[in-house]
Design a protein around this motif. Structure first.
Motif, PDB file in Angstrom:
ATOM      1  N   UNK A  52      76.149  39.437 -88.655  1.00 16.39           N
ATOM      2  CA  UNK A  52      76.321  40.442 -89.672  1.00 16.39           C
ATOM      3  C   UNK A  52      75.549  41.865 -89.022  1.00 16.39           C
ATOM      4  N   UNK A  53      74.652  41.578 -88.680  1.00  8.41           N
ATOM      5  CA  UNK A  53      73.929  42.953 -88.183  1.00  8.41           C
ATOM      6  C   UNK A  53      74.216  43.497 -86.836  1.00  8.41           C
TER       7      UNK A  53
ATOM      8  N   UNK B 145      74.619  56.206 -92.451  1.00  8.60           N
ATOM      9  CA  UNK B 145      73.831  55.338 -92.034  1.00  8.60           C
ATOM     10  C   UNK B 145      73.621  54.300 -93.113  1.00  8.60           C
TER      11      UNK B 145
ATOM     12  N   UNK C  48      70.155  52.919 -90.297  1.00  8.41           N
ATOM     13  CA  UNK C  48      71.241  52.154 -90.633  1.00  8.41           C
ATOM     14  C   UNK C  48      70.892  50.819 -91.440  1.00  8.41           C
TER      15      UNK C  48
ATOM     16  N   UNK D  90      76.337  52.243 -94.196  1.00 11.71           N
ATOM     17  CA  UNK D  90      77.123  51.403 -93.514  1.00 11.71           C
ATOM     18  C   UNK D  90      77.879  50.491 -94.499  1.00 11.71           C
TER      19      UNK D  90
ATOM     20  N   UNK E 234      73.495  33.897 -89.111  1.00 14.54           N
ATOM     21  CA  UNK E 234      74.593  34.605 -89.764  1.00 14.54           C
ATOM     22  C   UNK E 234      73.873  35.847 -90.051  1.00 14.54           C
ATOM     23  N   UNK E 235      72.457  36.195 -90.151  1.00 12.60           N
ATOM     24  CA  UNK E 235      71.911  37.406 -90.123  1.00 12.60           C
ATOM     25  C   UNK E 235      72.442  38.310 -89.054  1.00 12.60           C
TER      26      UNK E 235
ATOM     27  N   UNK F 139      71.904  47.589 -91.727  1.00 10.96           N
ATOM     28  CA  UNK F 139      71.888  46.090 -91.324  1.00 10.96           C
ATOM     29  C   UNK F 139      70.630  45.910 -90.539  1.00 10.96           C
TER      30      UNK F 139
ATOM     31  N   UNK G 252      75.286  59.913 -84.831  1.00  5.57           N
ATOM     32  CA  UNK G 252      76.660  59.188 -84.908  1.00  5.57           C
ATOM     33  C   UNK G 252      77.643  59.699 -84.070  1.00  5.57           C
ATOM     34  N   UNK G 253      78.443  59.009 -83.202  1.00  5.42           N
ATOM     35  CA  UNK G 253      79.356  59.469 -81.891  1.00  5.42           C
ATOM     36  C   UNK G 253      80.760  59.225 -82.560  1.00  5.42           C
TER      37      UNK G 253
ATOM     38  N   UNK H 242      71.605  43.201 -97.591  1.00  6.00           N
ATOM     39  CA  UNK H 242      70.580  43.789 -96.938  1.00  6.00           C
ATOM     40  C   UNK H 242      69.832  44.800 -97.982  1.00  6.00           C
TER      41      UNK H 242
ATOM     42  N   UNK I 276      81.246  44.526 -83.754  1.00  3.45           N
ATOM     43  CA  UNK I 276      80.823  45.829 -83.193  1.00  3.45           C
ATOM     44  C   UNK I 276      81.028  46.915 -84.285  1.00  3.45           C
ATOM     45  N   UNK I 277      80.151  47.701 -84.215  1.00  9.20           N
ATOM     46  CA  UNK I 277      80.435  49.031 -85.158  1.00  9.20           C
ATOM     47  C   UNK I 277      79.598  48.941 -86.552  1.00  9.20           C
ATOM     48  N   UNK I 278      78.821  47.876 -86.742  1.00  6.35           N
ATOM     49  CA  UNK I 278      78.029  47.950 -87.811  1.00  6.35           C
ATOM     50  C   UNK I 278      77.083  48.676 -87.821  1.00  6.35           C
ATOM     51  N   UNK I 279      76.348  49.191 -86.828  1.00  8.75           N
ATOM     52  CA  UNK I 279      75.330  50.322 -86.749  1.00  8.75           C
ATOM     53  C   UNK I 279      75.635  51.376 -85.858  1.00  8.75           C
ATOM     54  N   UNK I 280      74.707  52.647 -85.929  1.00  3.88           N
ATOM     55  CA  UNK I 280      75.013  53.816 -85.294  1.00  3.88           C
ATOM     56  C   UNK I 280      74.852  53.339 -83.865  1.00  3.88           C
TER      57      UNK I 280
END
Lengths: 557, 444
Positions: free
Chosen positions: B392-393, A46, B356, A48, B388-389, B358, B191-192, A100, B397-401
């Motif tokens: 990046x968040x 989590x 997560x 990241x 930009x935020x 971000x 998570x997968x 962040x 792809x893949x930045x968060x669950x």
């Protein structure tokens, strides 16, 4: 052998090893930054922070990278896995994640206990930007002074890695910690009226990668960069947790667990963590003493030792069996050997006894289930046997004498007059003798007490030799499982006391200086049971005395 | 279009449409009976042949999802029905559940039979009290009538349907968040892998489907796959990943229109048609400035993009995230996009589950920035920062669950791209729509 390619460097992993990208990268000497991941806790992926590019090297040599970034902690590696942790894309993600994390972090490093050993500081320096782009006010969350008797929470410093929550759920099983609220207003908290006071609670402070969870005991005591660390072993029970002793200017400030899969795993219990205060208490014996008829004859180390040496040598014409040496299970293997050998040398009829082995209740197994009963698999054990080195001392005693005389028998024999001279090597911080038993010692013609704390026995001893606490000496402890680990001298004891090994070394009239590694080799050559000590330097993780234990994986805890 | 007869909504607003009696009179539970006479795999194949794609937002082919279950699993296998309809301005599921609960339940029964599940959980959004009562009554009727329970129609098929009321959180609409919440935990998406079809509810294979999907399954069994496929839009040859958008779809119309509501139409209708032909046009004689194509996480259609067909492929071609829930929200030309976007950001900052980094920090940060812009203290560089935020968040792809972060970032990026001049003008003129004190209160 399966080979993983980390940033173009091939690194081999064991055929049956289950590693994730972070661990594989570590093998290759690269660090993938992470916060929430801990190898002893479940994976939540989590924070990241550990996002990396992952791909696969096909048998034809081509490399197919996945288009998206993957959390390194969550991604297992296998033969042909390609990890890229230094590409622009990865660095951008790390930089963004750090920004962040720092948005609402108070940046009160100058007053934060964690400063100097803080994951947020380290990674910010390495991967982050030098300024914050947040123009709005930060979220302010109230500090929670009372998370537990030993733990305080600086809520606003928290980065929500949830390691502490997972620890209390998975390792201690007590589940006191939880997350409340949602989104950026999220906080770690306890259930009202249910503080985190389990016997492993102190570990959440170590697990916290930032300065959110702090130990009340250590809070504001020292800046960590002044601390000097030495590897040691916790003397609190026979589990023999690997620890570090952190001190500055001969003041002990804290103990921290040191990861050792052979010993206890990654954690330690609060009994051990906070149970060292006796070592710095004013109950410490700080002056050697020779007494005759209740009058102090000398307080000079040289005089006391040479006088004791002479006295003991004169005993050789006494009746056989009247000279007993009691060696406490808190003594190191080296001390036990030096004293036993010396006793046998000066008086071949000397008898050797094991000091009192203190046990409290039953072994305390974790995690606990909802009813407080241990549930399997066991992740941590606090042992009922509260001494660190019964096995080591017994091995020495077994060598010098066929059987190990228990201390109760010794006391009984003192009472009925069959023992006339008693040499006690103490060390139990809780005290090894009560007033009633101490009264029996009045019958002795000669009592020698070598101990670190004043006791009912030391006050009536003819010779008092102030020894050292475990953190103040070098030596070897053998835990319940036959793992011999080295303890190291982290600090000097109070003025007047001496490391026990040195006292016995001089008493025995040996030439040279006490040196644990050389002594281990000597012991190994003499005592087959301790032959594994022949390496001298036991290294970071210790050496197993039993060959069986060498091949089989050790149960953690 | 005028010849189109609604099927999913055919019984809506009829007297006593919720009761089992009227439902059976209209031919209800015949599809279920038919299914019970078929092999489960044939039911799956029929749904596969129909080209039905999940109506929850992501549009994943339903039949294909069902085949991901492990073969010959000893069970239990669970069906979890996502009735947490929490995307703003979306109410198609609510109408089905309130007005025609048996249609949904029949779809559930058929689906359970197809995937060999003996237990279905309906995860219902807490706020839907009327849906709760309607479903509860309908389930009781089904048990009493022997449609649910043990050995249904003597076929040996057992089915239990459990109605569960959530505790109101957007994240519970994410399938693994929903599963966690059903298990009684904090709704933090998992998570997968493993995906729910392998390890879902109570660590057993689980299929998560939407309410409207269930209604479609019922209609497919009744009318056949060909009927379903006769409507909609075939796959776009230029998009190899498009599986086509078939069948009827419930479109929700809300916002600045004269006649908001839910209409059933074949897939592929344009936003303009929805507004003009079904929503009674933009209110007060104004023009639409922007239209949300299907829940605010999908982004915005600008006025010039209103002819975009609202199928699974269409919105993506004009920079939106997708069709989403097909709930359009019309924004008239008197409304400031800054206000609209602020509202979006506030919603996502409130609803981010906080797992997560971000998403947890990014949504709140974007909310703070937009609040500041609304206070008249914006700088033009704020737009680049927002971009930009958002990038990046969510855009990598893949930045968060889960997808919440992408959904939170998309409208921000989309609005700034499509309405940048309006944002710049707003910032340069220092326009203040709220008093500073109000704005601050909204942030914290």
């Amino acid at each position: 052998m399966p080979t993983v390619i980390v940033n173009n460097k091939p690194v081999e992993i064991g055929p049956s090893e289950k590693l994730n990208c972070i661990q594989a990268a570590e093998r290759a000497g690269d660090t993938i930054p992470s916060y929430c991941w801990h190898h002893d806790l479940s994976v939540v992926a989590s924070c990241r922070m550990c996002l990396v590019e992952v791909g696969e090297k096909k048998p034809d040599g081509t490399i197919a990278m996945q288009p998206k970034l993957s959390p390194g902690c969550q991604t297992p590696v296998k033969d042909g896995t390609v990890i890229v942790s230094n590409s622009e894309k990865v660095l951008a993600a790390q930089k963004a994640t750090l920004e962040y994390l720092l948005l609402n972090h108070p940046l009160d490093c100058p007053v934060c206990d964690q400063a100097g050993e803080c994951g947020l500081q380290d990674y910010s320096y390495k991967y982050g930007r030098g300024y914050s782009r947040l123009q709005e006010p930060k979220n302010i969350k109230p500090d929670k002074d009372y998370i537990g008797d030993q733990i305080t929470l600086f809520t606003d410093r928290c980065i929500m890695c949830t390691r502490c929550v997972r620890f209390t759920r998975e390792i201690s099983g007590t589940a006191e910690m939880q997350v409340i609220s949602r989104g950026t207003h999220e906080e770690i908290d306890i259930f009202p009226g249910e503080p985190c006071n389990n016997k492993l609670a102190g570990n959440v402070v170590d697990l916290c990668p930032v300065g959110a969870l702090c130990s009340k005991d250590f809070l504001y005591q020292q800046r960590v960069w002044w601390l000097k660390s030495k590897n040691s072993v916790c003397p609190g029970c026979s589990t023999g947790c690997s620890i570090t002793v952190d001190q500055n200017e001969d003041v002990l400030y804290r103990l921290k667990p040191r990861e050792n899969p052979q010993a206890q795993g990654s954690f330690m219990c609060d009994e051990g963590r906070f149970g060292w205060k006796y070592a710095q208490s004013d109950r410490r014996l700080t002056s050697p003493e020779q007494r005759t008829g209740g009058q102090t004859v000398s307080r000079d180390w040289d005089v006391v030792l040479s006088s004791l040496s002479t006295t003991l040598a004169d005993l050789s014409d006494r009746k056989p069996g009247t000279f007993v040496v009691t060696i406490s299970p808190w003594a190191t293997v080296e001390e036990a050997y030096l004293l036993a050998k010396f006793a046998k040398d000066v008086n071949p009829n000397a008898r050797l006894a094991l000091g009192p082995v203190r046990t409290v209740g039953e072994d305390d197994l974790y995690p606990k289930d909802i009813h407080g009963k241990p549930s399997l698999p066991t992740r941590f054990t606090i042992r009922a046997e509260k001494c660190p080195n019964r096995r080591g001392v017994e091995a020495v005693l077994n060598h010098f004498r066929e059987e190990v005389i228990p201390f109760t028998t010794v006391l009984h024999e003192v009472e009925n007059g069959s023992v006339e001279t008693l040499f006690v090597l103490g060390g139990d911080p809780e005290g090894w003798i009560g007033d009633a038993d101490a009264a029996k010692l009045d019958k002795l013609k000669l009592l020698i007490v070598q101990d670190l704390l004043a006791s009912a026995a030391s006050s009536k001893a003819h010779f008092v030799l102030p020894g050292a606490a475990w953190a103040e000496k070098d030596g070897t402890f053998v835990n319940h499982n036959g793992l011999a680990q080295a303890i190291h001298r982290g600090l000097r004891g109070p003025e007047g006391s001496r490391p026990d090994g040195r006292i016995l070394f001089e008493l025995a009239g040996r030439s040279g200086l006490f040196h644990a590694a050389s002594l281990r080799q000597e012991i190994a050559s003499q005592i087959p049971e301790l032959a594994a000590l022949s390496v001298g330097d036991l290294g970071e993780f210790g050496v197993s005395l039993t060959s069986a234990a060498k091949t089989e994986p050790q149960p953690v805890g | 279009m005028s010849t189109f007869e609604p099927t999913l909504l055919a019984r809506i607003n009829k007297p006593d449409s919720q009761s089992l009696e009227t439902y059976r009179r209209d031919g209800g539970y015949e599809g279920f009976k038919k299914a019970l006479g078929m092999a489960p795999v044939d039911v799956i194949n029929q749904v596969k042949d129909s080209g039905l794609r999940g109506r929850g937002g992501a549009g994943f082919p339903t039949g294909l999802k069902w085949t991901f279950l492990p073969k010959d699993h000893p069970g239990p296998i669970y069906l979890a029905i996502n009735a947490d309809e929490s995307e703003p301005a979306t109410f198609n599921n609510r109408i089905l559940m309130e007005q025609d609960p048996h249609q949904v339940l029949e779809g559930i029964a058929i689906s359970c039979y197809a995937i060999k599940s003996k237990k279905a959980y309906i995860y219902l959004r807490y706020e839907y009290g009327r849906s709760y009562r309607a479903l509860k009554k309908a389930i009781e009727e089904c048990y009493a009538a022997g449609l649910f329970g043990q050995n249904i129609h003597g076929t040996g098929f057992d089915l239990d349907v459990v109605l569960h009321r959530g505790a109101a959180a957007y994240i519970c609409g994410e399938e693994t968040g929903l599963i966690e919440s059903l298990e009684g935990k904090r709704a933090w998406p998992r998570i997968k892998p493993p995906f729910p079809a392998i390890e879902g509810l109570f660590r057993k294979p689980t299929i998560v489907n939407n309410i409207e999907t269930m209604a479609c399954v019922k209609q497919i069994l009744d009318r056949g796959a060909d009927w379903f496929k006769s409507m909609g839009v075939p796959p776009d040859p230029s998009n190899p990943r498009d599986a086509g958008s078939y069948g009827p779809k419930l479109y929700c119309i809300s916002g600045h229109v004269n006649k908001p509501g839910c209409v059933e139409l074949p897939m592929g209708i344009t936003a303009r048609q929805l507004i003009d032909e079904h929503g009674g046009g933009v209110w007060k004689g104004r023009n639409a400035k922007a239209v949300v194509p299907g829940g605010i996480s999908m982004g915005f259609l600008s006025a010039s993009e209103l002819d975009t067909p609202l199928d699974f492929n269409g919105p993506g071609k004009v920079g939106c995230l997708g069709l989403g829930t097909a709930a359009i929200t019309v924004i008239d030309d008197h409304t400031s996009m800054v206000d609209v976007l602020f509202n979006c950001a506030r919603f996502f900052a409130h609803e981010s589950c906080g797992q997560c980094t971000p998403c947890r920090e990014g949504t709140a940060w974007m909310h703070k920035i937009l609040a500041r812009i609304r206070m008249g203290e914006g700088q033009s560089r704020d737009l680049d920062l927002l971009n930009e935020v958002a990038s990046s968040m969510g855009i990598i792809p893949g930045t968060t669950i889960c997808g919440l972060s992408d959904g939170a970032a998309w409208p921000i990026k989309n609005a700034i791209k499509k309405f940048r001049s309006e944002f710049e003008e707003y910032i340069q003129t220092g326009r203040k729509t709220v008093k500073p004190s109000d704005a601050l209160m909204e942030v914290h």
